[in-house]
Design an enzyme around this catalytic site. Structure first.
Site, PDB file in Angstrom:
ATOM      1  N   GLY A  21       7.946   2.966   3.220  1.00 32.18           N
ATOM      2  CA  GLY A  21       6.856   2.731   4.159  1.00 32.18           C
ATOM      3  C   GLY A  21       6.671   3.840   5.172  1.00 32.18           C
ATOM      4  N   GLU A  45      14.838  -4.199   3.625  1.00 37.18           N
ATOM      5  CA  GLU A  45      14.278  -4.978   4.736  1.00 37.18           C
ATOM      6  C   GLU A  45      15.024  -6.298   4.907  1.00 37.18           C
ATOM      7  OE1 GLU A  45      10.180  -4.778   3.485  1.00 37.18           O
ATOM      8  OE2 GLU A  45      10.168  -2.644   3.978  1.00 37.18           O
ATOM      9  N   GLU A  74      16.140   2.888  -3.604  1.00 36.94           N
ATOM     10  CA  GLU A  74      15.119   2.995  -2.568  1.00 36.94           C
ATOM     11  C   GLU A  74      15.739   3.601  -1.312  1.00 36.94           C
ATOM     12  OE1 GLU A  74      11.592   0.179  -3.333  1.00 36.94           O
ATOM     13  OE2 GLU A  74      13.016  -0.843  -2.042  1.00 36.94           O
ATOM     14  N   HIS A 101      16.717  -5.991  -1.027  1.00 34.11           N
ATOM     15  CA  HIS A 101      15.790  -5.020  -0.447  1.00 34.11           C
ATOM     16  C   HIS A 101      16.296  -4.618   0.937  1.00 34.11           C
ATOM     17  CE1 HIS A 101      12.216  -3.205   1.225  1.00 34.11           C
ATOM     18  NE2 HIS A 101      11.812  -3.031  -0.013  1.00 34.11           N
ATOM     19  N   SER A 109       7.543   5.035  -0.810  1.00 36.20           N
ATOM     20  CA  SER A 109       6.320   5.819  -0.654  1.00 36.20           C
ATOM     21  C   SER A 109       5.795   6.425  -1.968  1.00 36.20           C
ATOM     22  CB  SER A 109       6.497   6.911   0.420  1.00 36.20           C
ATOM     23  OG  SER A 109       6.766   6.309   1.679  1.00 36.20           O
ATOM     24  N   GLY A 151       5.652  -0.523  -2.856  1.00 37.29           N
ATOM     25  CA  GLY A 151       5.301  -1.384  -1.732  1.00 37.29           C
ATOM     26  C   GLY A 151       3.849  -1.198  -1.324  1.00 37.29           C
ATOM     27  N   GLY A 152       3.639  -0.448  -0.254  1.00 40.21           N
ATOM     28  CA  GLY A 152       2.303  -0.290   0.334  1.00 40.21           C
ATOM     29  C   GLY A 152       1.197  -0.005  -0.675  1.00 40.21           C
ATOM     30  N   ASN A 198       5.694  -4.677  -5.024  1.00 37.93           N
ATOM     31  CA  ASN A 198       6.331  -5.488  -3.981  1.00 37.93           C
ATOM     32  C   ASN A 198       5.305  -5.667  -2.866  1.00 37.93           C
ATOM     33  OD1 ASN A 198       7.889  -6.684  -2.042  1.00 37.93           O
ATOM     34  ND2 ASN A 198       9.201  -4.898  -1.657  1.00 37.93           N
ATOM     35  N   TRP A 199       4.642  -6.817  -2.905  1.00 33.56           N
ATOM     36  CA  TRP A 199       3.583  -7.043  -1.909  1.00 33.56           C
ATOM     37  C   TRP A 199       4.137  -7.267  -0.507  1.00 33.56           C
ATOM     38  CZ3 TRP A 199      -0.194 -11.011  -4.696  1.00 33.56           C
ATOM     39  CH2 TRP A 199      -0.906 -10.327  -5.695  1.00 33.56           C
ATOM     40  N   LYS A 200       5.442  -7.508  -0.404  1.00 31.36           N
ATOM     41  CA  LYS A 200       6.060  -7.844   0.889  1.00 31.36           C
ATOM     42  C   LYS A 200       5.310  -9.026   1.501  1.00 31.36           C
ATOM     43  CE  LYS A 200       7.741  -3.184   1.160  1.00 31.36           C
ATOM     44  NZ  LYS A 200       8.262  -2.101   1.965  1.00 31.36           N
TER      45      LYS A 200
END
Ligand code: PGA
Length: 245
Positions: free
Chosen positions: A172, A96, A166, A94, A206, A227-228, A11-13
């Site tokens: 994150g 976010e 999640e 998600h 994470s 993600g990150g 997930n590159w966001k």
């Protein structure tokens, strides 16, 4: 022995550029054949075309989709359009988007349904906040988030895509659920779904090269939503390589 091939999704966001993506795809493709899991790369909408040059539709995902049919919804993207662009998957719900864009359980379920109608596979995200975990509401919160989706698309619909657990407090933040905490939740979700082996349940929050193997070794964890750490191709490859063979 896992029930089906694991799935690891990047997930590159809201990250990337044409130059950065090109280098990432080149590096990733150099290692792809060595991986023992299914892989999906979820990029911002504007870069989906670029992914099409390097990956197959089964490996390309969007990060959101409209809950509406095509029409007068300025700025939104219909499921059919994502499919037409060469996308095979889409993340829905998600945290976010639930938190920052006011998406309710109903919106998320409608998005999952629209995705399926257009032939996309939804990765449905659910998760509890830290406050909810500390108040011992984790199972109640997850259960109602999951029920809302199951009522709309059924086990069959969820099995076309995947469920992603999640915990919001782990996204994150560098604070990962322990493998035992994640396994406990995944087992409960699988029990709620009922037809246990049909749905892949991913863990996200994470996940890094250093902790992926112990998470993926849990019996009810069928891969991850990253993600990150997915922004660095070598780290994403290392995470995919941590899936048990
Ligand atoms: P993270 O994000 O890996 O950066 O914690 C996961 C996600 O939000 O899908």
């Amino acid at each position: 022995m896992k029930r089906s091939r694991s799935l690891v999704a990047a997930n590159w966001k809201m990250n990337g550029s044409r130059t950065v993506n090109e280098a990432w795809l080149k590096q990733f493709n150099a290692h792809k054949n060595t991986l023992a899991c299914d892989v999906v790369v979820c990029a911002p909408h504007v870069y989906l075309h670029q992914l099409r040059n390097a990956l197959s539709a089964d490996e390309i995902g969007a990060q959101d989709v409209s809950q509406h049919q095509p029409g007068a919804y300025t700025g939104d993207t219909a499921a059919e359009m994502l499919k037409d662009t060469g996308c095979g998957w889409v993340i829905v719900g998600h945290s976010e988007r639930r938190q920052g864009h006011g998406e309710t359980d109903g919106t998320v379920a409608a998005k999952a349904e629209r995705a399926l109608e257009a032939g996309l596979r939804p990765i449905v995200c659910i998760g509890e906040t830290l406050q909810q975990r500390e108040a011992e509401q984790t199972h109640a919160v997850l259960s109602s988030q999951l029920s809302a989706v199951l009522e709309r698309i059924g086990v069959q619909g969820l099995a076309r895509g995947a469920l992603a657990y999640e915990p919001v407090w782990a996204i994150g933040t560098g604070r990962t659920a322990t493998p035992e905490q994640a396994q406990e939740v995944h087992a409960a979700l699988r029990a709620q779904i009922g037809q246990a082996d049909r749905v892949r349940i991913l863990y996200g929050g994470s996940v890094k090269p250093g902790n992926a193997a112990e998470l993926f070794a849990q019996p009810d964890i069928d891969g991850g939503l990253i993600g990150g750490a997915s922004l660095v191709a070598a780290d994403f490859v290392a995470i995919c390589a941590a899936v048990p063979k």
